[in-house]
Design a protein around this motif. Structure first.
Motif, short mmCIF file in Angstrom:
data_model
loop_
_atom_site.label_atom_id
_atom_site.label_comp_id
_atom_site.label_asym_id
_atom_site.label_seq_id
_atom_site.Cartn_x
_atom_site.Cartn_y
_atom_site.Cartn_z
N LYS A 185 -18.87 40.86 42.01
CA LYS A 185 -18.64 41.89 40.99
C LYS A 185 -19.36 43.19 41.36
O LYS A 185 -18.82 44.30 41.23
CB LYS A 185 -19.14 41.39 39.64
CG LYS A 185 -18.86 42.35 38.48
CD LYS A 185 -17.37 42.50 38.26
CE LYS A 185 -17.08 43.27 36.96
NZ LYS A 185 -17.62 44.62 36.95
N LYS A 186 -20.61 43.05 41.84
CA LYS A 186 -21.37 44.23 42.26
C LYS A 186 -20.67 44.93 43.42
O LYS A 186 -20.58 46.16 43.48
CB LYS A 186 -22.79 43.83 42.66
CG LYS A 186 -23.67 43.44 41.49
CD LYS A 186 -25.06 43.05 41.98
CE LYS A 186 -25.97 42.67 40.81
NZ LYS A 186 -27.32 42.28 41.28
N ALA A 187 -20.18 44.13 44.37
CA ALA A 187 -19.49 44.70 45.52
C ALA A 187 -18.22 45.40 45.07
O ALA A 187 -17.88 46.50 45.59
CB ALA A 187 -19.17 43.59 46.53
N GLN A 188 -17.49 44.79 44.12
CA GLN A 188 -16.28 45.43 43.59
C GLN A 188 -16.61 46.79 42.97
O GLN A 188 -15.91 47.79 43.19
CB GLN A 188 -15.60 44.53 42.55
CG GLN A 188 -14.88 43.33 43.13
CD GLN A 188 -14.14 42.55 42.05
OE1 GLN A 188 -13.25 43.13 41.40
NE2 GLN A 188 -14.53 41.29 41.87
N ASP A 189 -17.67 46.80 42.16
CA ASP A 189 -18.06 48.06 41.49
C ASP A 189 -18.43 49.12 42.52
O ASP A 189 -18.07 50.30 42.39
CB ASP A 189 -19.25 47.81 40.55
CG ASP A 189 -18.86 46.94 39.36
OD1 ASP A 189 -17.64 46.81 39.10
OD2 ASP A 189 -19.77 46.37 38.69
N SER A 190 -19.16 48.70 43.55
CA SER A 190 -19.59 49.64 44.58
C SER A 190 -18.39 50.21 45.35
O SER A 190 -18.29 51.43 45.58
CB SER A 190 -20.55 48.94 45.55
OG SER A 190 -20.92 49.82 46.60
N VAL A 191 -17.46 49.33 45.71
CA VAL A 191 -16.26 49.76 46.44
C VAL A 191 -15.40 50.65 45.57
O VAL A 191 -14.81 51.65 46.03
CB VAL A 191 -15.47 48.52 46.93
CG1 VAL A 191 -14.11 48.95 47.48
CG2 VAL A 191 -16.26 47.79 48.00
N SER A 192 -15.34 50.27 44.27
CA SER A 192 -14.54 51.07 43.34
C SER A 192 -15.08 52.50 43.24
O SER A 192 -14.33 53.49 43.23
CB SER A 192 -14.54 50.40 41.96
OG SER A 192 -13.81 51.17 41.03
N GLN A 193 -16.41 52.60 43.17
CA GLN A 193 -17.04 53.92 43.11
C GLN A 193 -16.78 54.71 44.40
O GLN A 193 -16.48 55.91 44.38
CB GLN A 193 -18.55 53.76 42.86
CG GLN A 193 -18.90 53.29 41.46
CD GLN A 193 -18.49 54.31 40.40
OE1 GLN A 193 -18.58 55.54 40.62
NE2 GLN A 193 -18.02 53.80 39.26
N ALA A 194 -16.92 54.01 45.50
CA ALA A 194 -16.69 54.67 46.80
C ALA A 194 -15.25 55.13 46.90
O ALA A 194 -14.95 56.24 47.39
CB ALA A 194 -17.04 53.71 47.93
N SER A 195 -14.33 54.27 46.47
CA SER A 195 -12.90 54.61 46.51
C SER A 195 -12.61 55.82 45.66
O SER A 195 -11.82 56.71 46.05
CB SER A 195 -12.08 53.41 46.04
OG SER A 195 -10.70 53.74 46.00
N LEU A 196 -13.24 55.87 44.50
CA LEU A 196 -13.02 57.01 43.59
C LEU A 196 -13.51 58.31 44.24
O LEU A 196 -12.83 59.36 44.18
CB LEU A 196 -13.77 56.75 42.27
CG LEU A 196 -13.60 57.82 41.20
CD1 LEU A 196 -12.12 57.96 40.80
CD2 LEU A 196 -14.44 57.49 39.97
N GLN A 197 -14.65 58.29 44.89
CA GLN A 197 -15.21 59.46 45.54
C GLN A 197 -14.32 59.91 46.71
O GLN A 197 -14.08 61.12 46.92
CB GLN A 197 -16.63 59.15 46.05
CG GLN A 197 -17.65 58.95 44.94
CD GLN A 197 -17.80 60.18 44.05
OE1 GLN A 197 -17.77 61.36 44.53
NE2 GLN A 197 -17.91 59.94 42.75
N ILE A 198 -13.84 58.91 47.44
CA ILE A 198 -12.97 59.24 48.58
C ILE A 198 -11.69 59.89 48.11
O ILE A 198 -11.18 60.86 48.71
CB ILE A 198 -12.68 57.97 49.42
CG1 ILE A 198 -13.96 57.50 50.11
CG2 ILE A 198 -11.58 58.21 50.44
CD1 ILE A 198 -13.85 56.16 50.79
N LYS A 199 -11.14 59.34 46.99
CA LYS A 199 -9.91 59.91 46.44
C LYS A 199 -10.13 61.35 45.98
O LYS A 199 -9.25 62.22 46.14
CB LYS A 199 -9.41 59.05 45.28
CG LYS A 199 -8.80 57.73 45.73
CD LYS A 199 -8.37 56.87 44.53
CE LYS A 199 -7.78 55.56 45.00
NZ LYS A 199 -7.38 54.69 43.87
N LYS A 200 -11.29 61.63 45.43
CA LYS A 200 -11.61 63.01 45.00
C LYS A 200 -11.65 63.95 46.20
O LYS A 200 -11.16 65.10 46.17
CB LYS A 200 -12.94 63.03 44.27
CG LYS A 200 -12.87 62.44 42.88
CD LYS A 200 -14.24 62.52 42.20
CE LYS A 200 -14.19 61.94 40.79
NZ LYS A 200 -15.50 62.04 40.11
#
Length: 213
Positions: A185-200
């Motif tokens: 779950k922690k890894a998912q949250d971290s990847v999700s945050q990274a993905s959001l930043q990359i998309k921005k």
């Protein structure tokens, strides 16, 4: 315990006539004594029953057959203390045989009583022996059952230990899996945050490209 066997001379009435004979008193149910007495007399010749007495024609006494002559038997006394009686009518015998036959007949009630009491004790011995064999068999069955139960208990204890170890291993595996879920779950949250930043960043780059003419 049976009373002492005491043979006695006794005169009884047979066919309306007084007849001298020999007797013994027994301590046993009258019906049982009468049945045994009749069976005893049947071994001496042609046995017949007539109302309250028995008789044996063409008797064999002390291994000697007597074509002429009759032996009479009877059971008197009480229900608890019957008296077996055996006698003869001298006029129905050859005179030369009377003394010899009487001497033998005198012994027979005593012999019967001895045999009767011995048979009773033997029956008690047989009954007790059967009881002993039954209890021995039951005891052996219980011993065998005890061995089976001990073996089953040992198997059960071994299975219990195996299951306890399995439960412990399962609990450890359960804890590991739960921790992995937390880490995932922690890894998912971290990847999700990274993905959001990359998309921005990607959107900003595209916007920048659109502004170039």
């Amino acid at each position: 315990m049976a009373q002492p066997i005491e043979p006695k001379n006794l005169t009884v009435t047979i066919k309306g006539e007084k007849m001298d004979g020999y007797s013994v008193r027994l301590e046993s149910p009258k019906g049982e004594v009468e049945t045994a007495w009749q069976k005893f007399l049947k071994d001496f010749g042609k046995y017949r029953s007539n109302n309250d007495y028995f008789f044996v024609s063409e008797p064999v006494v002390d291994a000697t057959p007597y074509p002429k002559g009759v032996i009479y038997g009877k059971v008197e006394g009480t229900e608890a203390q019957p008296i077996v009686w055996l006698g003869m009518k001298d006029s129905e015998w050859d005179e030369k045989h009377v003394a010899t036959v009487r001497a033998e007949l005198e012994k027979l009630p005593y012999r019967f009583a001895v045999k009767y009491y011995r048979d009773q004790v033997q029956q008690q011995i047989d009954d007790t022996q059967r009881a002993v064999e039954a209890t021995d068999k039951q005891q052996q069955r219980l011993l065998n059952q005890n061995k089976e139960l001990i073996a089953k208990l040992a198997s059960n204890e071994a299975e219990k230990i195996r299951l306890q170890k399995a439960v412990e291993a399962n609990a450890l595996e359960n804890a590991v899996l739960k921790q992995k879920l937390v880490d995932n779950k922690k890894a998912q949250d971290s990847v999700s945050q990274a993905s959001l930043q990359i998309k921005k960043v990607l959107e900003a780059q595209k916007e920048k490209q659109r502004k170039i003419n």
